[in-house]
Design an enzyme around this catalytic site. Structure first.
Site, PDB file in Angstrom:
ATOM      1  N   HIS A  64     100.768  -0.640 -93.824  1.00 57.39           N
ATOM      2  CA  HIS A  64     100.716  -2.007 -94.341  1.00 57.39           C
ATOM      3  C   HIS A  64      99.796  -2.030 -95.559  1.00 57.39           C
ATOM      4  O   HIS A  64      98.880  -1.211 -95.684  1.00 57.39           O
ATOM      5  CB  HIS A  64     100.172  -2.962 -93.286  1.00 57.39           C
ATOM      6  CG  HIS A  64     101.101  -3.182 -92.135  1.00 57.39           C
ATOM      7  ND1 HIS A  64     100.932  -4.216 -91.258  1.00 57.39           N
ATOM      8  CD2 HIS A  64     102.205  -2.509 -91.711  1.00 57.39           C
ATOM      9  CE1 HIS A  64     101.874  -4.184 -90.337  1.00 57.39           C
ATOM     10  NE2 HIS A  64     102.664  -3.145 -90.595  1.00 57.39           N
ATOM     11  N   GLU A  66      97.344  -3.893 -96.340  1.00 54.72           N
ATOM     12  CA  GLU A  66      95.924  -4.037 -96.015  1.00 54.72           C
ATOM     13  C   GLU A  66      95.308  -2.694 -95.594  1.00 54.72           C
ATOM     14  O   GLU A  66      94.216  -2.334 -96.044  1.00 54.72           O
ATOM     15  CB  GLU A  66      95.726  -5.033 -94.860  1.00 54.72           C
ATOM     16  CG  GLU A  66      96.258  -6.421 -95.133  1.00 54.72           C
ATOM     17  CD  GLU A  66      97.667  -6.654 -94.600  1.00 54.72           C
ATOM     18  OE1 GLU A  66      97.919  -7.758 -94.089  1.00 54.72           O
ATOM     19  OE2 GLU A  66      98.518  -5.732 -94.693  1.00 54.72           O
ATOM     20  N   CYS A  94      98.477  -9.163 -89.714  1.00 57.83           N
ATOM     21  CA  CYS A  94      98.904  -8.972 -88.324  1.00 57.83           C
ATOM     22  C   CYS A  94      97.708  -8.534 -87.478  1.00 57.83           C
ATOM     23  O   CYS A  94      96.628  -8.269 -88.018  1.00 57.83           O
ATOM     24  CB  CYS A  94     100.008  -7.908 -88.277  1.00 57.83           C
ATOM     25  SG  CYS A  94      99.408  -6.233 -88.616  1.00 57.83           S
ATOM     26  N   CYS A  97      96.113  -5.145 -88.682  1.00 58.76           N
ATOM     27  CA  CYS A  97      95.360  -5.257 -89.926  1.00 58.76           C
ATOM     28  C   CYS A  97      94.101  -6.103 -89.750  1.00 58.76           C
ATOM     29  O   CYS A  97      93.049  -5.780 -90.310  1.00 58.76           O
ATOM     30  CB  CYS A  97      96.250  -5.813 -91.027  1.00 58.76           C
ATOM     31  SG  CYS A  97      97.587  -4.681 -91.468  1.00 58.76           S
TER      32      CYS A  97
END
Length: 161
Positions: A64, A66, A94, A97
């Site tokens: 992801h 992040e 999410c 993260c």
């Protein structure tokens, strides 16, 4: 939930600037067939990392935007504690993260679009401000939310077509 929405206009202007940079990363993700999420990690006015979702490209469910930004900043700074940093991301993080932001000791989170189905910074959960954990972040949500949400909606509309 404690949100910091009483900032000076200068702070809000920098939030918009960095969120525009995160949106550029999200657009790049879109062009590569990735879910269009972009992230920028900043400390003291210096961009430490700019990243985008790369799950498909790297065949990695943890890739992801992040997470990749945190990894890059850790390499640059030579450590995993990212104190004094602000993460700008186009979509509410999410649970994975959000947990990583807490572990990395990020000071502040600024996100664009709310994720009502998976957001862990206020929508479904609030991991980044859970008082049972050892670190909490200041959160500002909704910065350029219209542009961030529109990009995601366009991506998923194109995928369904």
């Amino acid at each position: 939930m404690v949100y910091n929405n009483s900032m000076s206009s200068d702070y809000k202007n920098s939030d918009i600037l960095y969120m525009e940079m995160a949106l550029a990363q999200a657009r790049e993700a879109y062009s590569c067939g990735e879910i269009p999420v972009g992230a920028i990690l900043v400390r003291g006015g210096r961009v430490l990392a700019a990243s985008r979702n790369r799950c498909e490209e790297l065949k990695d469910p943890t890739a992801h935007a992040e997470i990749l930004a945190l990894r890059e900043a850790g390499r640059i700074l030579g450590g995993w504690r990212l104190t004094g940093t602000t993460l700008y991301v186009t979509l509410e993080p999410c649970p994975m993260c959000a947990g990583a932001l807490v572990q990395a000791r990020v000071e502040r989170l600024v996100y664009g679009a709310v994720d009502p189905k998976g957001g862990a910074c206020g929508a479904l959960y609030n991991i980044v401000q859970d008082e049972r954990l050892n670190h909490w972040l200041t959160v500002t949500g909704g910065v350029l939310k219209g542009a961030c949400a529109a990009l995601l909606q366009e991506f998923f509309r194109d995928r369904r077509a």
